[in-house]
Write a protein that holds these residues in place. Structure first.
Motif, mmCIF file in Angstrom:
data_model
loop_
_atom_site.group_PDB
_atom_site.id
_atom_site.type_symbol
_atom_site.label_atom_id
_atom_site.label_comp_id
_atom_site.label_asym_id
_atom_site.label_seq_id
_atom_site.Cartn_x
_atom_site.Cartn_y
_atom_site.Cartn_z
ATOM 1 N N ASN A 586 29.177 45.277 54.198
ATOM 2 C CA ASN A 586 30.291 44.582 53.574
ATOM 3 C C ASN A 586 30.558 45.209 52.212
ATOM 4 N N LEU A 587 31.635 45.971 52.106
ATOM 5 C CA LEU A 587 31.944 46.696 50.874
ATOM 6 C C LEU A 587 32.341 45.777 49.726
ATOM 7 N N ALA A 588 32.745 44.553 50.027
ATOM 8 C CA ALA A 588 33.236 43.642 48.989
ATOM 9 C C ALA A 588 32.136 42.796 48.363
ATOM 10 N N ARG A 589 31.004 42.698 49.028
ATOM 11 C CA ARG A 589 29.972 41.792 48.535
ATOM 12 C C ARG A 589 29.455 42.224 47.164
ATOM 13 N N GLY A 590 29.477 41.295 46.238
ATOM 14 C CA GLY A 590 28.967 41.535 44.894
ATOM 15 C C GLY A 590 29.880 42.350 44.015
ATOM 16 N N ARG A 591 31.055 42.734 44.507
ATOM 17 C CA ARG A 591 31.967 43.539 43.708
ATOM 18 C C ARG A 591 32.769 42.652 42.745
ATOM 19 N N PRO A 592 33.302 43.235 41.678
ATOM 20 C CA PRO A 592 34.130 42.452 40.753
ATOM 21 C C PRO A 592 35.370 41.901 41.445
ATOM 22 N N ALA A 593 35.627 40.626 41.233
ATOM 23 C CA ALA A 593 36.777 39.962 41.838
ATOM 24 C C ALA A 593 37.573 39.247 40.754
ATOM 25 N N THR A 594 38.878 39.343 40.837
ATOM 26 C CA THR A 594 39.772 38.668 39.896
ATOM 27 C C THR A 594 40.847 37.934 40.690
ATOM 28 N N ALA A 595 41.539 37.029 40.017
ATOM 29 C CA ALA A 595 42.573 36.250 40.688
ATOM 30 C C ALA A 595 43.657 35.875 39.704
ATOM 31 N N THR A 596 44.823 35.546 40.249
ATOM 32 C CA THR A 596 45.914 35.091 39.385
ATOM 33 C C THR A 596 45.641 33.713 38.814
ATOM 34 N N GLY A 597 44.739 32.971 39.440
ATOM 35 C CA GLY A 597 44.379 31.656 38.918
ATOM 36 C C GLY A 597 43.202 31.082 39.677
ATOM 37 N N SER A 598 42.518 30.121 39.064
ATOM 38 C CA SER A 598 41.383 29.458 39.696
ATOM 39 C C SER A 598 41.418 27.981 39.364
ATOM 40 N N GLN A 599 40.896 27.185 40.276
ATOM 41 C CA GLN A 599 40.828 25.748 40.078
ATOM 42 C C GLN A 599 39.416 25.360 39.678
ATOM 43 N N ASP A 600 39.265 24.828 38.473
ATOM 44 C CA ASP A 600 37.983 24.294 38.014
ATOM 45 C C ASP A 600 36.900 25.375 38.097
ATOM 46 N N VAL A 601 35.798 25.064 38.778
ATOM 47 C CA VAL A 601 34.663 25.995 38.836
ATOM 48 C C VAL A 601 34.761 26.956 40.013
ATOM 49 N N TYR A 602 35.854 26.913 40.755
ATOM 50 C CA TYR A 602 35.947 27.691 41.993
ATOM 51 C C TYR A 602 36.529 29.073 41.676
ATOM 52 N N THR A 603 35.711 29.887 41.043
ATOM 53 C CA THR A 603 36.124 31.159 40.469
ATOM 54 C C THR A 603 36.124 32.277 41.507
ATOM 55 N N PRO A 604 36.789 33.400 41.222
ATOM 56 C CA PRO A 604 36.927 34.472 42.212
ATOM 57 C C PRO A 604 35.599 35.034 42.711
ATOM 58 N N GLY A 605 34.587 35.080 41.859
ATOM 59 C CA GLY A 605 33.317 35.654 42.281
ATOM 60 C C GLY A 605 32.680 34.925 43.447
ATOM 61 N N ARG A 606 33.065 33.670 43.656
ATOM 62 C CA ARG A 606 32.493 32.908 44.771
ATOM 63 C C ARG A 606 32.959 33.444 46.128
ATOM 64 N N ALA A 607 34.036 34.214 46.124
ATOM 65 C CA ALA A 607 34.536 34.764 47.380
ATOM 66 C C ALA A 607 33.830 36.057 47.776
ATOM 67 N N VAL A 608 32.952 36.568 46.926
ATOM 68 C CA VAL A 608 32.243 37.821 47.239
ATOM 69 C C VAL A 608 30.748 37.692 46.965
#
Length: 723
Positions: A586-608
């Motif tokens: 999985n090339l995405a695991r642990g890689r830097p992740a960003t987003a246009t927005g996040s709700q509360d503690v549900y930040t982009p890094g949780r998706a990788v």
């Protein structure tokens, strides 16, 4: 100061060189380093470059080995009756030898000049070696070498032969320094001699009181320390408005482990031209076993000194404004060579030689108040064996310029620019930190606390983000066993390392990577050229996962390091090259992740983060939303697996999204047009997205325009595969 941090769960080099005249003089072909370091009165020759009947040890960078602490990572072992013979590189009448003997043993080396045995011998002992500091995480028994010096009582010329032969004890010889010792200076007119006050130049009697009386009597003048050896049993205090002067450090010797200990002074103290040699055999941080402990006061100076077998050369607190420390030798300290321990203003530390420190050779630590407008310039540093060559812990408008640093060991970079505080109140880096014209040779080390390496030059947002402007220019890095430039938050808390520029660097034969980025932040590189890169140009794997990206900006003129390490789950090993990508990884695991927005503690890094039960959720009621993953290098991604948490409470829903890609993070193209994807807990809340063949992409973006189950974009895992 030795850097410690919580353990983070992550899974023979160079030419023989001699330190001489402020440069590395190559004994086999190597790049010239003429601009950096001190102008020295001696020339060093490595034992492994000499003729010997003994055996060579090393090269080895492994912590705890004898070779790892040797200059050039190699030395020559002599059993009884074996010798090493040096060709003298210059006119000389004195020599200093760095050596090791087995723990618990002492003895001597016979000395021969052009085949003739001298009556004098060179004493060797393990008394000052094998130091243990169990309270420092990651330390092992260290400080294997010591130095011993000798006046030859005759002149030798370039090309003459000087040999050392072991007698009765095994001796490992590292390096020999040859110099022409200056004749003893004469007594200054009007000075107060310590012998006139009763000091014993034979070293048998206690001269402490005589020194105190001379200092008191000479207020506003000069205390003269004639040729001889003087024993002091306690430290001097109340030293102010006075010069303490010897006949030269080869001639005037003070035996004391604590020379000056005072918390304040009116200043104008000038100490020069004698030796202070202590009897410190262990590091006891509660004891002031230092040449200077505390304050010399404003407008003071220390020059022409030989400082040896102390805990610290100068541990400076209080007012030392405009202090100048220059042209000194600091050897065999069990901790720092010099530490500006807060409040220093306008201090200049320049043209000094330091070898075999048990902690940072030169350090500024902004405790209680910031060090400001102070500098370390044109110093030569060799073999700090438990920390950094130069370390800047906080402070404002600090300069590290034109220094030559070689052979760091465990827990140490050549240069560390850090917000590690150790204690409070600490004053982080501020203003402009100038790191200019430095040469780093075989610097950087494996950190046993981190289970991964430290770079030759490290910027460390350990306890807080880097807010200062860090300007790194004109750096030469040669034969780093691991990386050249490291950007890390050493506590593992992911503080940002930013506001950094690196200009005009030359990197030659780095073991792993040129840039080792382990925390969020950014740096711009211009004119950085690299040859002989061991693994890849860039390791870009910020920690903790999802804390944010580290942006490497190519400012132009860079060459030789445009590849990126492909697998953040492994550390590159020296010289192994970049592994072929695993099509099932999985090339995405642990890689830097960003987003246009996040709700509360549900930040982009949780998706990788590899955990399907944690998830990213965009800002609500704000479509469209983007989630972007930096894969680190261009990859021919052919399949995506998108997940939501598998629990039944996550009811079936459809998300509408397109897939976009970019090679540079700014210009994006559509890889797959928008369509609906149904997530259903009955089938694991997982969908597979097959991508068409085409050019590779580094930045993978999911552009989400709708979600029937919630007014936001949601993913618990975004996985990317080559097949």
């Amino acid at each position: 100061m030795s850097s410690t941090r919580s353990v983070r769960s992550m899974p023979a080099l160079g030419a023989v060189v001699a330190l001489a005249a402020g440069m590395l003089v190559a004994l086999t072909p190597a790049p010239a380093h003429a601009a950096a370091g001190a102008t020295l009165p001696f020339t060093s020759v490595e034992a492994e470059a000499a003729t010997t009947t003994g055996s060579t040890v090393g090269p080895d960078h492994t912590q705890g080995t004898l070779a790892s602490e040797a200059s050039g990572r190699r030395a020559v072992r002599l059993n009884s009756g074996q010798r090493v013979e040096f060709t003298v590189p210059r006119a000389a009448d004195a020599v200093n030898v760095a050596y090791n003997v087995p723990d618990g043993q002492s003895g001597s080396l016979d000395v021969y000049v052009n085949g003739a045995k001298l009556a004098k011998t060179l004493p060797v002992t393990s008394q000052y070696s094998y130091v243990d500091t169990g309270w420092i995480a990651g330390s092992r028994t260290h400080h294997f070498f010591a130095n011993s010096r000798l006046l030859l009582d005759r002149n030798v010329q370039a090309g003459d032969k000087v040999a050392f032969q072991a007698t009765g004890v095994q001796v490992t010889v590292d390096v020999a320094d040859f110099e022409q010792a200056a004749a003893p200076a004469t007594r200054p007119a009007g000075s107060v001699s310590v012998t006139d006050r009763g000091a014993d130049p034979s070293g048998r009697g206690d001269s402490t009181q005589a020194f105190r009386e001379a200092v008191s009597a000479a207020r506003g003048g000069v205390v003269w320390i004639p040729p001889g050896e003087y024993r002091l049993t306690s430290a001097l205090g109340g030293v102010q408005n006075v010069t303490l002067q010897g006949a030269g450090h080869w001639h005037s010797v003070v035996r004391s482990s604590r020379f000056i200990d005072q918390s304040s002074s009116a200043g104008n103290v000038h100490i020069k031209d004698f030796a202070v040699i202590g009897e410190v055999t262990e590091r006891v941080d509660s004891q002031p076993d230092n040449f200077v402990n505390g304050s010399l006061g404003p407008n003071s100076s220390v020059s022409g000194m030989w400082l040896q077998h102390l805990k610290v050369g100068l541990w400076l607190t209080g007012n030392n404004d405009n202090l100048v420390v220059e042209n000194n030798r600091i050897l065999d300290t069990t901790a720092d060579g010099l530490n500006l321990n807060g409040t220093a203003k306008g201090v200049r530390v320049r043209n000094n030689f330091l070898r075999n420190q048990g902690d940072d050779s030169l350090a500024m630590w902004s405790l209680n108040a910031p060090n400001t407008q102070s500098s370390f310039e044109n110093n030569t540093i060799s073999q700090p064996n438990l920390a950094n060559g130069i370390a800047i812990y906080g402070g404002t408008d600090i300069t590290v310029k034109d220094n030559l640093i070689a052979d760091t060991n465990a827990l140490g970079s050549g240069i560390a620019i850090s917000n590690q505080k150790f204690l409070d109140p600490f004053h982080p880096l501020a203003g402009t930190i100038t790191v200019s014209g430095n040469t780093l040779v075989r610097t950087g080390a494996m950190n046993p606390n981190w289970n991964h390496p430290m770079g030759a030059l490290r910027v460390d947002s350990y306890d807080s983000a880097i807010e200062a402007q860090v300007r790194i220019t004109g750096t030469t890095i040669t034969d780093s066993p691991y990386s050249a430039f490291e950007f890390v938050s050493g506590s593992g808390r992911g503080y940002a390392a930013r506001n950094i520029t690196v200009d005009g660097a030359t990197v030659t034969r780095t073991g792993t990577v040129v840039v080792q980025a382990e925390t969020q932040g950014a740096a711009t590189f211009r004119g950085v050229t690299a040859t002989g890169v061991g693994s890849a140009g860039v390791y870009n794997c910020p920690y903790p996962s999802g804390s944010g990206p580290f942006t490497v900006t190519d400012g132009g003129g860079n060459s030789g390091w445009n590849s990126t390490w492909s697998d953040c789950s492994t550390w590159p090993e020296p010289g192994q090259g970049n592994p072929d990508p695993d099509p099932d990884r999985n090339l995405a695991r642990g890689r830097p992740a960003t987003a246009t927005g996040s709700q509360d503690v549900y930040t982009p890094g949780r998706a990788v983060d590899g955990d399907a039960n944690s998830y990213w959720e965009s800002a609500n009621h704000a479509f469209p939303q983007d989630l972007t993953v930096d894969l680190g290098s261009s990859q021919a991604v052919r399949r995506l697996v998108l997940k939501l948490p598998p629990q039944a409470v996550w009811q079936a829903r459809t998300q509408t999204l397109s897939v976009q890609g970019s090679t540079d993070g700014s210009a994006y193209t559509t890889v797959l047009a928008a369509r609906d994807y149904r997530f259903d807990p009955a089938t694991g809340n997982t969908v597979t997205v097959n991508l068409p063949s085409g050019p590779g992409l580094r930045h993978l973006r999911l552009h989400v325009t709708g979600n029937t189950g919630w007014p936001a974009a949601q993913f618990s895992e975004v996985e990317a595969y080559l097949s």
